[in-house]
Enzyme design. Structure first.
Site, PDB file in Angstrom:
ATOM      1  N   GLY A 151      58.652  12.191 -51.373  1.00 40.31           N
ATOM      2  CA  GLY A 151      58.045  11.856 -50.088  1.00 40.31           C
ATOM      3  C   GLY A 151      56.879  12.766 -49.735  1.00 40.31           C
ATOM      4  O   GLY A 151      55.840  12.309 -49.248  1.00 40.31           O
ATOM      5  N   ASP A 174      63.709  20.263 -57.905  1.00 41.05           N
ATOM      6  CA  ASP A 174      64.903  19.695 -57.279  1.00 41.05           C
ATOM      7  C   ASP A 174      66.041  19.706 -58.300  1.00 41.05           C
ATOM      8  O   ASP A 174      65.786  19.642 -59.511  1.00 41.05           O
ATOM      9  CB  ASP A 174      64.655  18.265 -56.794  1.00 41.05           C
ATOM     10  N   ASN A 200      67.902  25.000 -59.833  1.00 39.67           N
ATOM     11  CA  ASN A 200      68.181  25.545 -58.515  1.00 39.67           C
ATOM     12  C   ASN A 200      67.056  26.504 -58.151  1.00 39.67           C
ATOM     13  O   ASN A 200      66.640  27.333 -58.969  1.00 39.67           O
ATOM     14  CB  ASN A 200      69.526  26.293 -58.545  1.00 39.67           C
ATOM     15  N   SER A 248      61.453  20.358 -47.901  1.00 37.62           N
ATOM     16  CA  SER A 248      62.421  19.740 -47.005  1.00 37.62           C
ATOM     17  C   SER A 248      63.812  20.222 -47.428  1.00 37.62           C
ATOM     18  O   SER A 248      64.539  19.527 -48.134  1.00 37.62           O
ATOM     19  CB  SER A 248      62.326  18.219 -47.093  1.00 37.62           C
ATOM     20  N   CYS A 255      69.569  19.465 -45.066  1.00 35.26           N
ATOM     21  CA  CYS A 255      69.718  19.379 -43.611  1.00 35.26           C
ATOM     22  C   CYS A 255      71.165  19.418 -43.146  1.00 35.26           C
ATOM     23  O   CYS A 255      71.439  19.654 -41.965  1.00 35.26           O
ATOM     24  CB  CYS A 255      69.056  18.106 -43.089  1.00 35.26           C
ATOM     25  N   GLN A 256      72.131  19.196 -44.056  1.00 29.04           N
ATOM     26  CA  GLN A 256      73.535  19.088 -43.650  1.00 29.04           C
ATOM     27  C   GLN A 256      74.048  20.305 -42.871  1.00 29.04           C
ATOM     28  O   GLN A 256      74.861  20.143 -41.946  1.00 29.04           O
ATOM     29  CB  GLN A 256      74.434  18.854 -44.879  1.00 29.04           C
ATOM     30  N   SER A 269      69.624  28.567 -50.919  1.00 31.86           N
ATOM     31  CA  SER A 269      68.317  28.527 -51.586  1.00 31.86           C
ATOM     32  C   SER A 269      67.179  28.732 -50.590  1.00 31.86           C
ATOM     33  O   SER A 269      66.185  29.394 -50.895  1.00 31.86           O
ATOM     34  CB  SER A 269      68.137  27.205 -52.338  1.00 31.86           C
ATOM     35  N   ASN A 319      68.045  10.454 -47.384  1.00 29.54           N
ATOM     36  CA  ASN A 319      67.805  11.893 -47.428  1.00 29.54           C
ATOM     37  C   ASN A 319      66.318  12.242 -47.471  1.00 29.54           C
ATOM     38  O   ASN A 319      65.960  13.420 -47.574  1.00 29.54           O
ATOM     39  CB  ASN A 319      68.486  12.504 -48.665  1.00 29.54           C
TER      40      ASN A 319
END
Length: 334
Positions: free
Chosen positions: A14, A33, A55, A75, A78-79, A97, A316
């Site tokens: 994105g 990622d 990671n 980004s 967010c959890q 991270s 996500n």
């Protein structure tokens, strides 16, 4: 200036799409990622980008400095900052991270620009305080936002936290504020309707099934002329409440009449469900959801990725248009 960008927590790309849309000169020199399915989608759309499946904590600042980057787009998970994620904040291991990045931020030799996106709720977190304190320590000027795509004409809700930060001495093209801004200072024109993103001849597999039609009374129903839709989450198509809107080609008046008939039966009963079937309520396709999230029309999911995976990945992801407009602010790009 030919900016060199590091895309962290790159997901399905994105941020990469937003950078391309902004028309600011530069190159995504590396994307990082650990989600292998997301990386598969990313590689499918950006085959030439250096995609690192690691990671972030395993990459030292020295290694990252070899890319000679001056911009970071990210980004982080967010959890840790959501109610469903139990709002564990800095105690959630999924923040590790990002906490690592905050710790080594002063070790990036040429870093001048940062754009970070996260969920609403991040602005109240300890991690946010650590992040902005580090920005100040590293002599960044920054502006925080809580912005929804609907505020810039996109017919979809996705309220998110954003922070844009830079070291350049040039003044911002807008009045910077100490408080979090709720509006992006751009003139977006007339709001778009859903009609432009609706696909033709959509398969019956997207129809809302009987089990979910039982909850018709809590569905958010959209039409081709709608200028809004609810935020799509990774649980879309599996649950109804709070996961995203559904679509019907019927008119609002027809829907009203149909529900009046259905409500004469017990909600959730067989007759209730049969009454609602005539509306042909369906889920938005992954293509439609990606367009509502402002991904370009040429963006595609590889056939190896399942429908469920597509919805999870989109749930996500970010709104490309919002990030693109914020990038223009960050770089004073007209």
């Amino acid at each position: 200036m030919n900016h060199r960008i590091l895309e962290l927590y790159s997901g399905i790309g994105g941020m990469h799409c937003a950078w391309n849309e902004s028309k600011i000169g530069g190159e995504i020199v590396a994307a990082v990622d650990i989600n292998t399915v997301a990386n598969e989608v990313y590689k499918y759309n950006f085959p030439l980008t250096n995609l690192i499946n690691k990671n972030i904590q395993s990459l030292s600042a020295k290694e990252l400095n070899r890319f000679n980057i001056n911009t970071i787009l990210m980004s982080p998970p967010c959890q840790p900052f959501t109610r469903n994620g139990k709002y564990l904040d800095e105690n959630d291991p999924r923040t590790n991270s990002f906490l690592y990045l905050i710790d080594v931020l002063d070790q990036f030799e040429k870093l001048e620009y940062i754009l970070m996106e996260n969920v609403k709720g991040f602005e109240c977190s300890t991690v946010r305080r650590l992040f902005v304190d580090k920005l100040k320590e590293c002599k960044f000027e920054f502006q925080e936002f809580l912005v929804c795509p609907s505020s810039i004409g996109v017919p979809n809700s996705r309220l998110r936290y954003y922070c844009i930060a830079r070291k350049t001495a040039a003044s911002w093209n807008f009045k910077r504020r100490d408080e979090i801004m709720s509006v992006i200072p751009v003139d977006y024109g007339v709001p778009n309707t859903l009609e432009s993103i609706i696909e033709k001849d959509v398969s019956d597999k997207y129809l809302v099934n009987d089990k979910l039609l039982k909850h018709g009374n809590i569905m958010d129903i959209c039409f081709k002329d709608s200028i809004r839709s609810c935020c799509f989450t990774k649980a879309y198509t599996h649950y109804i409440e709070g996961t995203g809107s559904v679509f019907t080609a019927a008119t609002p008046e027809s829907v009203k009449i149909c529900f009046e008939k259905a409500n004469s039966f017990d909600v959730g009963s067989e007759k209730y469900v049969e009454s609602l079937k005539e509306l042909n309520l369906r889920f938005f396709t992954p293509k439609e959801v990606s367009l509502l999230m402002s991904f370009p029309d040429h963006y595609k999911f590889p056939k190896t990725v399942t429908l469920k995976q597509s919805y999870r990945l989109l749930g996500n992801s970010i709104n490309v248009k919002v990030v693109s407009e914020l990038l223009k602010l960050l770089f004073n790009h007209q």
